[in-house]
Write a protein that holds these residues in place. Sequence first.
Motif, PDB file in Angstrom:
ATOM      1  N   ARG A  25      31.243  40.311  70.689  1.00  0.00           N
ATOM      2  CA  ARG A  25      30.310  40.795  71.707  1.00  0.00           C
ATOM      3  C   ARG A  25      28.986  41.221  71.075  1.00  0.00           C
ATOM      4  O   ARG A  25      27.907  40.994  71.655  1.00  0.00           O
ATOM      5  CB  ARG A  25      30.942  41.974  72.450  1.00  0.00           C
ATOM      6  N   LEU A  26      29.020  41.815  69.893  1.00  0.00           N
ATOM      7  CA  LEU A  26      27.786  42.162  69.210  1.00  0.00           C
ATOM      8  C   LEU A  26      26.972  40.916  68.882  1.00  0.00           C
ATOM      9  O   LEU A  26      25.730  40.951  68.886  1.00  0.00           O
ATOM     10  CB  LEU A  26      28.083  42.932  67.918  1.00  0.00           C
ATOM     11  N   GLY A  27      27.665  39.816  68.598  1.00  0.00           N
ATOM     12  CA  GLY A  27      26.950  38.573  68.347  1.00  0.00           C
ATOM     13  C   GLY A  27      26.124  38.138  69.538  1.00  0.00           C
ATOM     14  O   GLY A  27      25.068  37.504  69.383  1.00  0.00           O
ATOM     15  N   GLU A  28      26.586  38.477  70.745  1.00  0.00           N
ATOM     16  CA  GLU A  28      25.849  38.147  71.958  1.00  0.00           C
ATOM     17  C   GLU A  28      24.751  39.158  72.254  1.00  0.00           C
ATOM     18  O   GLU A  28      23.630  38.791  72.633  1.00  0.00           O
ATOM     19  CB  GLU A  28      26.807  38.086  73.146  1.00  0.00           C
ATOM     20  N   LEU A  29      25.066  40.451  72.087  1.00  0.00           N
ATOM     21  CA  LEU A  29      24.148  41.512  72.503  1.00  0.00           C
ATOM     22  C   LEU A  29      23.201  41.978  71.401  1.00  0.00           C
ATOM     23  O   LEU A  29      22.093  42.443  71.701  1.00  0.00           O
ATOM     24  CB  LEU A  29      24.949  42.714  73.015  1.00  0.00           C
ATOM     25  N   ARG A  30      23.655  41.911  70.138  1.00  0.00           N
ATOM     26  CA  ARG A  30      22.856  42.437  69.028  1.00  0.00           C
ATOM     27  C   ARG A  30      22.790  41.423  67.881  1.00  0.00           C
ATOM     28  O   ARG A  30      23.319  41.656  66.786  1.00  0.00           O
ATOM     29  CB  ARG A  30      23.447  43.755  68.537  1.00  0.00           C
ATOM     30  N   ASP A  32      20.545  40.904  65.990  1.00  0.00           N
ATOM     31  CA  ASP A  32      19.774  41.457  64.876  1.00  0.00           C
ATOM     32  C   ASP A  32      20.667  42.080  63.810  1.00  0.00           C
ATOM     33  O   ASP A  32      20.222  42.286  62.671  1.00  0.00           O
ATOM     34  CB  ASP A  32      18.816  42.529  65.394  1.00  0.00           C
ATOM     35  N   LEU A  33      21.913  42.373  64.143  1.00  0.00           N
ATOM     36  CA  LEU A  33      22.817  43.002  63.188  1.00  0.00           C
ATOM     37  C   LEU A  33      23.454  41.955  62.273  1.00  0.00           C
ATOM     38  O   LEU A  33      23.812  40.853  62.713  1.00  0.00           O
ATOM     39  CB  LEU A  33      23.921  43.767  63.921  1.00  0.00           C
ATOM     40  N   ARG A  34      23.615  42.323  61.030  1.00  0.00           N
ATOM     41  CA  ARG A  34      24.314  41.469  60.059  1.00  0.00           C
ATOM     42  C   ARG A  34      25.792  41.833  60.092  1.00  0.00           C
ATOM     43  O   ARG A  34      26.166  42.964  59.793  1.00  0.00           O
ATOM     44  CB  ARG A  34      23.748  41.707  58.665  1.00  0.00           C
ATOM     45  N   ARG A  35      26.630  40.893  60.486  1.00  0.00           N
ATOM     46  CA  ARG A  35      28.064  41.154  60.623  1.00  0.00           C
ATOM     47  C   ARG A  35      28.822  40.526  59.458  1.00  0.00           C
ATOM     48  O   ARG A  35      28.693  39.333  59.193  1.00  0.00           O
ATOM     49  CB  ARG A  35      28.581  40.609  61.948  1.00  0.00           C
ATOM     50  N   ILE A  36      29.616  41.353  58.779  1.00  0.00           N
ATOM     51  CA  ILE A  36      30.393  40.909  57.626  1.00  0.00           C
ATOM     52  C   ILE A  36      31.862  41.202  57.882  1.00  0.00           C
ATOM     53  O   ILE A  36      32.225  42.320  58.252  1.00  0.00           O
ATOM     54  CB  ILE A  36      29.936  41.621  56.331  1.00  0.00           C
ATOM     55  N   TRP A  37      32.694  40.204  57.665  1.00  0.00           N
ATOM     56  CA  TRP A  37      34.125  40.356  57.901  1.00  0.00           C
ATOM     57  C   TRP A  37      34.894  40.403  56.585  1.00  0.00           C
ATOM     58  O   TRP A  37      34.689  39.573  55.699  1.00  0.00           O
ATOM     59  CB  TRP A  37      34.660  39.201  58.762  1.00  0.00           C
ATOM     60  N   VAL A  38      35.788  41.381  56.495  1.00  0.00           N
ATOM     61  CA  VAL A  38      36.705  41.469  55.361  1.00  0.00           C
ATOM     62  C   VAL A  38      37.858  40.500  55.597  1.00  0.00           C
ATOM     63  O   VAL A  38      38.502  40.535  56.656  1.00  0.00           O
ATOM     64  CB  VAL A  38      37.240  42.904  55.208  1.00  0.00           C
ATOM     65  N   LEU A  46      36.703  32.019  60.274  1.00  0.00           N
ATOM     66  CA  LEU A  46      35.714  32.889  60.904  1.00  0.00           C
ATOM     67  C   LEU A  46      34.684  32.032  61.637  1.00  0.00           C
ATOM     68  O   LEU A  46      34.457  30.875  61.271  1.00  0.00           O
ATOM     69  CB  LEU A  46      34.988  33.734  59.844  1.00  0.00           C
ATOM     70  N   PRO A  47      34.027  32.596  62.648  1.00  0.00           N
ATOM     71  CA  PRO A  47      32.940  31.867  63.296  1.00  0.00           C
ATOM     72  C   PRO A  47      31.757  31.701  62.341  1.00  0.00           C
ATOM     73  O   PRO A  47      31.624  32.428  61.352  1.00  0.00           O
ATOM     74  CB  PRO A  47      32.582  32.745  64.499  1.00  0.00           C
ATOM     75  N   ASP A  48      30.886  30.766  62.656  1.00  0.00           N
ATOM     76  CA  ASP A  48      29.782  30.436  61.754  1.00  0.00           C
ATOM     77  C   ASP A  48      28.719  31.526  61.661  1.00  0.00           C
ATOM     78  O   ASP A  48      27.942  31.543  60.697  1.00  0.00           O
ATOM     79  CB  ASP A  48      29.115  29.130  62.204  1.00  0.00           C
ATOM     80  N   ASP A  49      28.671  32.425  62.645  1.00  0.00           N
ATOM     81  CA  ASP A  49      27.580  33.396  62.672  1.00  0.00           C
ATOM     82  C   ASP A  49      27.914  34.718  61.993  1.00  0.00           C
ATOM     83  O   ASP A  49      27.198  35.705  62.163  1.00  0.00           O
ATOM     84  CB  ASP A  49      27.118  33.644  64.110  1.00  0.00           C
ATOM     85  N   VAL A  50      29.011  34.777  61.234  1.00  0.00           N
ATOM     86  CA  VAL A  50      29.327  35.982  60.466  1.00  0.00           C
ATOM     87  C   VAL A  50      29.506  35.617  59.000  1.00  0.00           C
ATOM     88  O   VAL A  50      29.765  34.464  58.656  1.00  0.00           O
ATOM     89  CB  VAL A  50      30.600  36.689  60.992  1.00  0.00           C
ATOM     90  N   GLU A  51      29.366  36.631  58.151  1.00  0.00           N
ATOM     91  CA  GLU A  51      29.605  36.459  56.721  1.00  0.00           C
ATOM     92  C   GLU A  51      31.012  36.955  56.383  1.00  0.00           C
ATOM     93  O   GLU A  51      31.656  37.634  57.180  1.00  0.00           O
ATOM     94  CB  GLU A  51      28.558  37.228  55.919  1.00  0.00           C
ATOM     95  N   ARG A  52      31.465  36.619  55.208  1.00  0.00           N
ATOM     96  CA  ARG A  52      32.796  37.059  54.771  1.00  0.00           C
ATOM     97  C   ARG A  52      32.718  37.716  53.412  1.00  0.00           C
ATOM     98  O   ARG A  52      31.835  37.425  52.602  1.00  0.00           O
ATOM     99  CB  ARG A  52      33.768  35.887  54.737  1.00  0.00           C
ATOM    100  N   VAL A  53      33.671  38.606  53.168  1.00  0.00           N
ATOM    101  CA  VAL A  53      33.851  39.181  51.850  1.00  0.00           C
ATOM    102  C   VAL A  53      35.348  39.357  51.638  1.00  0.00           C
ATOM    103  O   VAL A  53      36.079  39.760  52.563  1.00  0.00           O
ATOM    104  CB  VAL A  53      33.100  40.524  51.701  1.00  0.00           C
ATOM    105  N   ARG A 348      35.899  45.970  80.216  1.00  0.00           N
ATOM    106  CA  ARG A 348      34.584  46.465  79.792  1.00  0.00           C
ATOM    107  C   ARG A 348      34.663  47.478  78.631  1.00  0.00           C
ATOM    108  O   ARG A 348      33.687  48.161  78.334  1.00  0.00           O
ATOM    109  CB  ARG A 348      33.852  47.108  80.973  1.00  0.00           C
ATOM    110  N   ALA A 349      35.783  47.546  77.966  1.00  0.00           N
ATOM    111  CA  ALA A 349      35.918  48.511  76.870  1.00  0.00           C
ATOM    112  C   ALA A 349      34.953  48.204  75.727  1.00  0.00           C
ATOM    113  O   ALA A 349      34.362  49.121  75.132  1.00  0.00           O
ATOM    114  CB  ALA A 349      37.353  48.525  76.356  1.00  0.00           C
ATOM    115  N   THR A 350      34.782  46.941  75.407  1.00  0.00           N
ATOM    116  CA  THR A 350      33.875  46.573  74.317  1.00  0.00           C
ATOM    117  C   THR A 350      32.445  46.999  74.612  1.00  0.00           C
ATOM    118  O   THR A 350      31.756  47.561  73.751  1.00  0.00           O
ATOM    119  CB  THR A 350      33.922  45.055  74.070  1.00  0.00           C
TER     120      THR A 350
END
Length: 359
Positions: A25-30, A32-38, A46-53, A348-350
């Motif tokens: 949801r942040l990918g849709e609304l924000r 501008d944020l850099r999202r990194i997944w552990v 993972l989807p293409d629009d996030v980074e991984r570590v 609507r919790a997210t």
Amino acid sequence: MSRETVVFESWRGKYSDSPRAVSERLGELRPDLRRIWVVSGPDVQLPDDVERVVRNTPAYFLRIASARYFLSNDMMPRYPLKTRRTTYVQLWHGTPLKRIGFDVPDAKYAGADVYTRRLAKDVRRWDHLVSPNRFSTGKLRQAFRYAGSVLEIGYPRNDVLSGPGADDLRAKVRAELGLAPSTRAVLYTPTWRDDALTGSAAPNPLAAEAEQVLGGLPDDTVLLFRFHHLVAATSPVPRHPRVIDVSDHPDIQALYLAADLMITDYSSTMFDFAVTGRPMVFYTYDLAGYRDQLRGFYFDLEAEAPGPLVTTADELTAALADTDGLRRRYAPAYEAFRRRYCHLDDGRATDRLIEEVFS
């Protein structure tokens, strides 16, 4: 100007659960944020629009230490990585029937002392704790000895269960599992037993009884076995043409939608699955031992369960054979259960979490 970073961790390196719902949801609304997944390794998709570590690497510790936000459904690493600029949102992972945290009496599993010390340290780092309902808020505060901010907003992971894409996701997952439209899929989601980690737990009986149970049901019934991630590797799934092992499926919410009925015991899956309104049967073959000795409960399951508690394979088969009767007999209990535990599961919790934390 550098982008603010959000680090997500779910189940020690999976792409799943409430962190996944918030990330998407942040990918849709924000954007501008850099999202990194552990992640636990390179095989995690993972989807293409996030980074991984990768978990427990030097880069992992650096990403958490420098993050503006850290969202997890479990504990942080044991090392003191959180800085004052980081907002740590603890999403946790279930409405509690069984006692959790510091409320577990005389914990029986290996490493319990280490776990409680790590938990106490982790709780001190939390900036927000997410609660799925009114009932859970007080129980979570008590169990974790936590006096900080609680966001009583529902679990983001459950938004999909009542969202506009639920029917399409159901059809997609059933097709991936090879289920025909006419197939009745019965999802089995037992919780783990604390003594399983010491090797002293009794084997899961349904694994041995699957052929007997399926033999008493129509040929279009299929069992989907979903063992808890802590014991899945050591819990054999029966080899049978009408049994499918879904323990490694990345998204249990998708499995809820794919299922027509669920068997569980004391697992918090009961609260999530209740959002679907579909029947449940509780295979509580070790109720007295689990409730009175191993873990303990926060409420009387026998009084509140939205389906029958059964203790033998024959009773289980009979319950599964009478879906219409289950719906009819347990409709009042099911509705009361949903009112008490699912009142925030409105899809609507997210958005509520994002408004509280990221605005």
